[in-house]
Design a protein around this motif. Sequence first.
Motif, PDB file in Angstrom:
ATOM      1  N   GLY A   3       0.783  -1.221   0.000  1.00  0.00           N
ATOM      2  CA  GLY A   3       0.000   0.000   0.000  1.00  0.00           C
ATOM      3  C   GLY A   3       0.817   1.274   0.000  1.00  0.00           C
ATOM      4  O   GLY A   3       0.357   2.310   0.483  1.00  0.00           O
ATOM      5  N   LEU A   4       2.014   1.225  -0.566  1.00  0.00           N
ATOM      6  CA  LEU A   4       2.858   2.415  -0.586  1.00  0.00           C
ATOM      7  C   LEU A   4       2.466   3.349  -1.728  1.00  0.00           C
ATOM      8  O   LEU A   4       1.950   2.911  -2.757  1.00  0.00           O
ATOM      9  CB  LEU A   4       4.330   2.017  -0.746  1.00  0.00           C
ATOM     10  CG  LEU A   4       4.947   1.157   0.353  1.00  0.00           C
ATOM     11  CD1 LEU A   4       6.428   0.935   0.061  1.00  0.00           C
ATOM     12  CD2 LEU A   4       4.762   1.777   1.724  1.00  0.00           C
ATOM     13  N   SER A   5       2.748   4.624  -1.535  1.00  0.00           N
ATOM     14  CA  SER A   5       2.519   5.625  -2.583  1.00  0.00           C
ATOM     15  C   SER A   5       3.680   5.582  -3.580  1.00  0.00           C
ATOM     16  O   SER A   5       4.708   4.944  -3.328  1.00  0.00           O
ATOM     17  CB  SER A   5       2.449   7.020  -1.962  1.00  0.00           C
ATOM     18  OG  SER A   5       3.726   7.378  -1.453  1.00  0.00           O
ATOM     19  N   SER A   6       3.530   6.298  -4.694  1.00  0.00           N
ATOM     20  CA  SER A   6       4.592   6.336  -5.707  1.00  0.00           C
ATOM     21  C   SER A   6       5.890   6.874  -5.138  1.00  0.00           C
ATOM     22  O   SER A   6       6.970   6.364  -5.442  1.00  0.00           O
ATOM     23  CB  SER A   6       4.158   7.185  -6.902  1.00  0.00           C
ATOM     24  OG  SER A   6       3.089   6.567  -7.559  1.00  0.00           O
ATOM     25  N   SER A   7       5.800   7.902  -4.309  1.00  0.00           N
ATOM     26  CA  SER A   7       7.025   8.466  -3.734  1.00  0.00           C
ATOM     27  C   SER A   7       7.681   7.487  -2.752  1.00  0.00           C
ATOM     28  O   SER A   7       8.908   7.399  -2.683  1.00  0.00           O
ATOM     29  CB  SER A   7       6.745   9.812  -3.066  1.00  0.00           C
ATOM     30  OG  SER A   7       5.799   9.666  -2.037  1.00  0.00           O
ATOM     31  N   GLU A   8       6.880   6.735  -2.019  1.00  0.00           N
ATOM     32  CA  GLU A   8       7.440   5.733  -1.102  1.00  0.00           C
ATOM     33  C   GLU A   8       8.066   4.573  -1.875  1.00  0.00           C
ATOM     34  O   GLU A   8       9.127   4.074  -1.501  1.00  0.00           O
ATOM     35  CB  GLU A   8       6.359   5.214  -0.159  1.00  0.00           C
ATOM     36  CG  GLU A   8       5.876   6.256   0.835  1.00  0.00           C
ATOM     37  CD  GLU A   8       4.619   5.832   1.581  1.00  0.00           C
ATOM     38  OE1 GLU A   8       4.514   6.179   2.767  1.00  0.00           O
ATOM     39  OE2 GLU A   8       3.745   5.169   0.972  1.00  0.00           O
ATOM     40  N   ILE A   9       7.415   4.160  -2.959  1.00  0.00           N
ATOM     41  CA  ILE A   9       7.976   3.108  -3.808  1.00  0.00           C
ATOM     42  C   ILE A   9       9.300   3.588  -4.396  1.00  0.00           C
ATOM     43  O   ILE A   9      10.290   2.846  -4.426  1.00  0.00           O
ATOM     44  CB  ILE A   9       6.989   2.719  -4.924  1.00  0.00           C
ATOM     45  CG1 ILE A   9       5.751   2.059  -4.325  1.00  0.00           C
ATOM     46  CG2 ILE A   9       7.652   1.789  -5.938  1.00  0.00           C
ATOM     47  CD1 ILE A   9       4.608   1.883  -5.308  1.00  0.00           C
ATOM     48  N   ALA A  10       9.319   4.835  -4.852  1.00  0.00           N
ATOM     49  CA  ALA A  10      10.544   5.402  -5.421  1.00  0.00           C
ATOM     50  C   ALA A  10      11.683   5.378  -4.401  1.00  0.00           C
ATOM     51  O   ALA A  10      12.820   5.053  -4.753  1.00  0.00           O
ATOM     52  CB  ALA A  10      10.274   6.834  -5.894  1.00  0.00           C
ATOM     53  N   GLU A  11      11.362   5.703  -3.178  1.00  0.00           N
ATOM     54  CA  GLU A  11      12.388   5.696  -2.134  1.00  0.00           C
ATOM     55  C   GLU A  11      12.939   4.291  -1.929  1.00  0.00           C
ATOM     56  O   GLU A  11      14.149   4.100  -1.823  1.00  0.00           O
ATOM     57  CB  GLU A  11      11.802   6.236  -0.835  1.00  0.00           C
ATOM     58  CG  GLU A  11      12.813   6.424   0.267  1.00  0.00           C
ATOM     59  CD  GLU A  11      12.191   7.046   1.498  1.00  0.00           C
ATOM     60  OE1 GLU A  11      12.539   6.596   2.602  1.00  0.00           O
ATOM     61  OE2 GLU A  11      11.365   7.954   1.349  1.00  0.00           O
ATOM     62  N   VAL A  12      12.055   3.303  -1.891  1.00  0.00           N
ATOM     63  CA  VAL A  12      12.482   1.916  -1.687  1.00  0.00           C
ATOM     64  C   VAL A  12      13.322   1.426  -2.864  1.00  0.00           C
ATOM     65  O   VAL A  12      14.351   0.771  -2.679  1.00  0.00           O
ATOM     66  CB  VAL A  12      11.264   0.986  -1.478  1.00  0.00           C
ATOM     67  CG1 VAL A  12      11.673  -0.471  -1.502  1.00  0.00           C
ATOM     68  CG2 VAL A  12      10.558   1.317  -0.174  1.00  0.00           C
TER      69      VAL A  12
ATOM     70  N   PRO B  16       9.923   9.341  -8.361  1.00  0.00           N
ATOM     71  CA  PRO B  16       8.502   8.981  -8.275  1.00  0.00           C
ATOM     72  C   PRO B  16       7.857   8.707  -9.631  1.00  0.00           C
ATOM     73  O   PRO B  16       7.038   7.805  -9.767  1.00  0.00           O
ATOM     74  CB  PRO B  16       7.861  10.184  -7.578  1.00  0.00           C
ATOM     75  CG  PRO B  16       8.969  10.773  -6.769  1.00  0.00           C
ATOM     76  CD  PRO B  16      10.213  10.551  -7.584  1.00  0.00           C
ATOM     77  N   GLY B  17       8.249   9.452 -10.660  1.00  0.00           N
ATOM     78  CA  GLY B  17       7.717   9.222 -11.998  1.00  0.00           C
ATOM     79  C   GLY B  17       8.108   7.841 -12.520  1.00  0.00           C
ATOM     80  O   GLY B  17       7.319   7.164 -13.185  1.00  0.00           O
TER      81      GLY B  17
END
Length: 175
Positions: free
Chosen positions: A141-150, A155-156
Amino acid sequence: MRSESTTGGPAAPRAPVEAVAEQEAGLRALFAGEYEAMVRLAFVLVNDRHDAEEIVQDAFVDLQARWSAVLNPGGYLRTAVVNGARRRGRRERRRSDILHRFERTIVGEAASIDVYDHTLDALEVLPERQHTALVLAYYVGLSSSEIAEVLGCRPGTAKSLVHRGLQRLRKEMDR
């Protein structure tokens, strides 16, 4: 004269043997007197005996770690059990919500167990970053910015990985 530890630094202060024995006796007595009642309390809150026992065991471990600072061990224990049950309930609700959202997005409202198993198989075919992005988005359930961080990307790029992963997953599911 200070005593030295085997590592060369000052030795950690030791609790008197009597205090440790008293703490252990108090904890044993509380466990003997309250364990079943706490399991029943947790069971009523989570409706699963195994989960209830785990919650109570975790509460006793927390209590043991804080025993010397706790003024009312029974009250602390009850509060820890209730909070543990609440955490478990929130985690289960969130997991269920995420799985349902994932199923609706990937396979539609009428998902069956076979379709769900097929979805998991199809995920394995995806490139690693798309697979990871989809799992992070729909299972965690992560947001795009959280996924990007991981993933260590922008984020794009994370949005693109999720979008392309969904497209490819749908194609795999149609096969």
